[in-house]
Structure formats: C-alpha cells, structure tokens
Motif scaffolding. Structure first.
Motif, PDB file in Angstrom:
ATOM      1  N   ALA A 190       0.839  -1.203   0.000  1.00 24.15           N
ATOM      2  CA  ALA A 190       0.000   0.000   0.000  1.00 24.15           C
ATOM      3  C   ALA A 190       0.872   1.250   0.000  1.00 24.15           C
ATOM      4  O   ALA A 190       1.951   1.272   0.589  1.00 24.15           O
ATOM      5  N   ARG A 191       0.366   2.285  -0.630  1.00 23.43           N
ATOM      6  CA  ARG A 191       1.104   3.546  -0.664  1.00 23.43           C
ATOM      7  C   ARG A 191       1.142   4.161   0.744  1.00 23.43           C
ATOM      8  O   ARG A 191       0.316   3.825   1.600  1.00 23.43           O
ATOM      9  N   PRO A 192       2.070   5.065   0.999  1.00 26.46           N
ATOM     10  CA  PRO A 192       2.236   5.645   2.345  1.00 26.46           C
ATOM     11  C   PRO A 192       0.958   6.271   2.921  1.00 26.46           C
ATOM     12  O   PRO A 192       0.685   6.123   4.117  1.00 26.46           O
ATOM     13  N   GLU A 193       0.171   6.948   2.103  1.00 27.04           N
ATOM     14  CA  GLU A 193      -1.063   7.583   2.587  1.00 27.04           C
ATOM     15  C   GLU A 193      -2.037   6.553   3.161  1.00 27.04           C
ATOM     16  O   GLU A 193      -2.647   6.780   4.216  1.00 27.04           O
ATOM     17  N   LEU A 194      -2.174   5.419   2.499  1.00 21.24           N
ATOM     18  CA  LEU A 194      -3.071   4.376   2.994  1.00 21.24           C
ATOM     19  C   LEU A 194      -2.501   3.731   4.256  1.00 21.24           C
ATOM     20  O   LEU A 194      -3.237   3.399   5.176  1.00 21.24           O
ATOM     21  N   ARG A 195      -1.193   3.574   4.313  1.00 18.95           N
ATOM     22  CA  ARG A 195      -0.568   3.033   5.530  1.00 18.95           C
ATOM     23  C   ARG A 195      -0.821   3.950   6.726  1.00 18.95           C
ATOM     24  O   ARG A 195      -1.110   3.481   7.826  1.00 18.95           O
ATOM     25  N   LEU A 196      -0.705   5.260   6.505  1.00 19.57           N
ATOM     26  CA  LEU A 196      -0.992   6.217   7.584  1.00 19.57           C
ATOM     27  C   LEU A 196      -2.451   6.125   8.015  1.00 19.57           C
ATOM     28  O   LEU A 196      -2.761   6.180   9.210  1.00 19.57           O
TER      29      LEU A 196
END
Length: 175
Positions: free
Chosen positions: A32-38
């Motif tokens: 997952a991209r960083p935004e979704l991980r956050l």
C-alpha cells in the motif's frame, strides 16, 4: 495514537495501539502507498461502526490532518463514518452508494476510494482474525464472504492474505 491513549484501550488481540500498528504493517506488506498506511495506523481515531471508542472527536479533524495529511485523514474519516450495514453489500459495484453514519449523507465513491476502503477493511479484519482465535472462529466464514465480495477491489497480496487467514476459520463479520 500513543499520546491519545490508544495503548491503554483494550482491543481484540491486545490494545488498540497494537492493532493499529499491525494494520499499518499489513498494508505495508501488501504494498500500500504511504497515505493508505498512515490511514491504517489511524483508522480508529474517530471510532468506527464496529468499534465506537474514539480517540479524537470529529471537531478535532484538523489536528489529525496536520499530522498525517489531508488525504490520509479523509480516508480515516471515511472509514470511521461508514455505515457498514448500508454500504458493504454494494461496495464493489461501480454505482456503489456510501452511507455516512455521522451526517446521513450518501454519495457514490470514486474507484480509488472504494479500493482504499476495501483494502483498509481487509487489513483491519484480517488482523483481528490472525490475533484472536475467538474472532476467527466466530466471524471467519462471514468475513470471508464479505471479503470475497470485495475481491475486485483488493490487491492480489491482500486477497491471498484473506484466503490464508479466513479460508480455514470456523464462522460471520466483526469490527
């Protein structure tokens, strides 16, 4: 999340903080991209339809936005606001209708929001199944049915984890 008390809140499989960290790790493992991980790390900040304990009231959304960014915070809000009973059944459909339980508003989510929402839902639920045998026994089969409906929205990595975690469990859906 730590400073908001997530480490002190009981949650299936340990504390809420432990759960949030594991959800973020699952999303990272799935690419997952960083935004979704956050968003995964903060997905319960406003409570959810399945876990009503909120770390922040909705009136403090700007504070979370300042820390994780507008895009990730919007995903957190969407996850928290989802009326699951009204939304889940049709989420994979192109004309899906998303029901906001906070405002009563409905809208047709973008394909990217539907994919993010499904992936975050899968990570949340899979963590519960992997860390708590009671959740797996009680909710596993129903959860597999839900995630099978979400299959068109899930990454291959997430889907494989869904099959591994839920394919051998015993029973309908959780938090």
């Amino acid at each position: 999340m730590r400073t908001l008390g997530a480490g002190e809140i009981a949650h299936p499989g340990g504390t809420l903080l432990n759960h949030l960290l594991r959800v973020r790790a699952l999303l990272a493992a799935w690419g997952a991209r960083p935004e979704l991980r956050l968003a995964g790390l903060c997905h319960a900040a406003y409570g959810t339809d399945g876990f009503p304990t909120a770390l922040l009231p909705l009136g403090r959304r700007a504070e979370l936005t300042a820390v994780i960014g507008a895009g990730a915070e919007q995903l957190v809000y969407d996850y928290a606001s989802c009326d699951r009973e009204a939304t889940y059944a049709g989420l994979a459909d192109d004309d899906a209708v998303f029901h906001d339980r906070f405002t009563g508003r409905t809208f047709v989510p973008s394909p990217s929001l539907r994919r993010d929402f499904a992936e975050l839902t899968a990570a949340n639920e899979i963590d519960l199944v992997l860390t708590n045998p009671d959740v797996a026994d009680r909710w596993g089969p129903g959860l597999l049915r839900l995630l099978t409906r979400f299959r068109p929205l899930l990454s291959d990595s997430a889907w494989k984890e869904c099959l591994t975690a839920c394919g051998s469990t015993g029973s309908t859906t959780s938090s």
